[in-house]
Design a protein around this motif. Structure first.
Motif, PDB file in Angstrom:
ATOM      1  N   UNK A  99       0.414   4.706  -2.050  1.00 14.20           N
ATOM      2  CA  UNK A  99      -0.102   3.380  -2.378  1.00 14.20           C
ATOM      3  C   UNK A  99       0.531   2.807  -3.643  1.00 14.20           C
ATOM      4  N   UNK A 100       0.853   3.676  -4.612  1.00  7.60           N
ATOM      5  CA  UNK A 100       1.459   3.183  -5.846  1.00  7.60           C
ATOM      6  C   UNK A 100       2.890   2.696  -5.631  1.00  7.60           C
ATOM      7  N   UNK A 101       3.513   3.157  -4.549  1.00  6.35           N
ATOM      8  CA  UNK A 101       4.876   2.748  -4.249  1.00  6.35           C
ATOM      9  C   UNK A 101       4.929   1.509  -3.359  1.00  6.35           C
ATOM     10  N   UNK A 102       3.803   1.176  -2.736  1.00  3.62           N
ATOM     11  CA  UNK A 102       3.748   0.038  -1.830  1.00  3.62           C
ATOM     12  C   UNK A 102       3.319  -1.225  -2.562  1.00  3.62           C
ATOM     13  N   UNK A 103       3.756  -2.353  -2.063  1.00  2.19           N
ATOM     14  CA  UNK A 103       3.212  -3.616  -2.547  1.00  2.19           C
ATOM     15  C   UNK A 103       1.813  -3.786  -1.985  1.00  2.19           C
ATOM     16  N   UNK A 104       1.057  -4.723  -2.532  1.00  2.00           N
ATOM     17  CA  UNK A 104      -0.294  -4.957  -2.033  1.00  2.00           C
ATOM     18  C   UNK A 104      -0.269  -5.390  -0.573  1.00  2.00           C
ATOM     19  N   UNK A 105       0.707  -6.227  -0.211  1.00  2.00           N
ATOM     20  CA  UNK A 105       0.815  -6.692   1.174  1.00  2.00           C
ATOM     21  C   UNK A 105       1.136  -5.530   2.111  1.00  2.00           C
ATOM     22  N   UNK A 224      -3.010  -8.729 -11.102  1.00  2.00           N
ATOM     23  CA  UNK A 224      -3.344  -9.127  -9.734  1.00  2.00           C
ATOM     24  C   UNK A 224      -2.922  -8.077  -8.713  1.00  2.00           C
ATOM     25  N   UNK A 225      -1.795  -7.397  -8.959  1.00  2.00           N
ATOM     26  CA  UNK A 225      -1.321  -6.377  -8.023  1.00  2.00           C
ATOM     27  C   UNK A 225      -2.278  -5.192  -8.004  1.00  2.00           C
ATOM     28  N   UNK A 226      -2.702  -4.754  -9.189  1.00  2.00           N
ATOM     29  CA  UNK A 226      -3.662  -3.644  -9.262  1.00  2.00           C
ATOM     30  C   UNK A 226      -4.961  -4.028  -8.573  1.00  2.00           C
ATOM     31  N   UNK A 227      -5.395  -5.260  -8.807  1.00  2.00           N
ATOM     32  CA  UNK A 227      -6.642  -5.731  -8.228  1.00  2.00           C
ATOM     33  C   UNK A 227      -6.586  -5.688  -6.710  1.00  2.00           C
ATOM     34  N   UNK A 232      -8.072  -2.764  -1.573  1.00  2.00           N
ATOM     35  CA  UNK A 232      -7.691  -2.116  -0.304  1.00  2.00           C
ATOM     36  C   UNK A 232      -8.147  -0.659  -0.293  1.00  2.00           C
ATOM     37  N   UNK A 233      -7.966   0.038  -1.412  1.00  2.00           N
ATOM     38  CA  UNK A 233      -8.419   1.433  -1.484  1.00  2.00           C
ATOM     39  C   UNK A 233      -9.935   1.521  -1.370  1.00  2.00           C
ATOM     40  N   UNK A 234     -10.625   0.593  -2.003  1.00  2.00           N
ATOM     41  CA  UNK A 234     -12.083   0.567  -1.881  1.00  2.00           C
ATOM     42  C   UNK A 234     -12.515   0.291  -0.456  1.00  2.00           C
ATOM     43  N   UNK A 235     -11.811  -0.632   0.212  1.00  2.00           N
ATOM     44  CA  UNK A 235     -12.117  -0.935   1.611  1.00  2.00           C
ATOM     45  C   UNK A 235     -11.900   0.285   2.483  1.00  2.00           C
ATOM     46  N   UNK A 236     -10.843   1.047   2.207  1.00  2.00           N
ATOM     47  CA  UNK A 236     -10.564   2.264   2.979  1.00  2.00           C
ATOM     48  C   UNK A 236     -11.684   3.276   2.814  1.00  2.00           C
TER      49      UNK A 236
END
Length: 257
Positions: A99-105, A224-227, A232-236
């Motif tokens: 996840x840290x290597x991926x963009x938010x999208x 904004x990227x961290x947010x 997404x991680x919270x949703x997972x």
């Protein structure tokens, strides 16, 4: 001095209001992403379950009045079923690593891809349980999940200490489930289901509070990227809590075909 203190209090009030507003937007993003994932999972499971038909084509019989189409046999009656079963588990572990290597999208697309695979994996419940009992159990799960998540969000009690206990219980639950694959004991399965409901009920409240506290702790330094990734991680996490709570409740409430 009084004027200075008034200004400081006013600035603190503004910051608090900004954090509260941001937290509401963050939680809406979490629940919204989770809801879309649930919808994708449900549609995928329903679509694949359509490979079981009630007429009598040139297909394999799996019940009194139910048959598998050719594609259904390829999925449910071949080694491919093991791929579909374990692929979501692999994706969950991989998600935390990448996840840290991926963009938010990209992370959001990854989550939706995971939700699709989970739907394929869960489609077999339509072969085992009646559609009405699945819907009823889903509604009961939704009500229970909403209540537990709301309590986790609003409670003033710090339940962060539940984390290690719940994770230990989850590991034990996984081990017991694997062992029972070979034992095939109904009594053990019943006990696993009870413990599973309790563990994921606790995790629903725990994860909700953790999402909230993580946001507040990082409110001053977040970008904004961290947010977006955090949502997404919270949703997972909440998605997994819901799915597992649903599956364990289905063992009690589901009427088998």
């Amino acid at each position: 001095m009084a004027d200075y203190n008034t200004i400081r209090a006013g600035q603190a009030g503004v910051r608090t209001a900004q954090i509260d507003e941001g937290l509401r937007a963050h939680m809406n993003k979490v629940y919204g992403t989770m809801s879309v994932g649930m919808l994708i999972t449900g549609l995928a499971a329903w679509a694949i379950s359509g490979l079981a038909v009630t007429d009598v084509p040139t297909a394999a019989q799996i019940g009194a009045d139910k048959y598998l189409t050719g594609l259904g046999q390829a999925i449910y009656a071949s080694p491919l079923k093991w791929v579909i079963m374990f692929a979501p588990l692999i994706m969950v572990f991989a998600f935390g690593a990448v996840i840290n290597k991926l963009s938010a999208a990209a992370a959001q697309i990854y989550f939706y891809g995971f939700a699709t695979l989970m739907g394929l994996s869960l489609s077999s419940i339509f072969l085992v349980f009646t559609g009405i009992s699945i819907v009823q159990t889903f509604l009961i799960t939704a009500i229970a999940f909403a209540g537990l998540s709301l309590w986790g969000y609003t409670t003033k009690k710090d339940i962060s200490g539940w984390g290690s206990f719940l994770i230990m219980g989850l590991i034990g639950l996984i081990v017991a489930s694997i062992v029972n694959i070979f034992l095939a004991s109904p009594a053990v399965m019943f006990a696993i289901s009870i413990i599973g409901v309790l563990i994921f009920a606790g995790l629903t409240a725990y994860d909700t509070q953790k999402i909230k506290t993580d946001y507040i702790q990082h409110a001053q330094s977040m970008d904004s990227e961290w947010l977006a990734k955090s949502a997404i991680m919270g949703a997972l996490n909440l998605y997994l809590d819901f799915i597992n709570l649903f599956m364990f409740l289905l063992q009690f409430l589901g009427n088998r075909e």
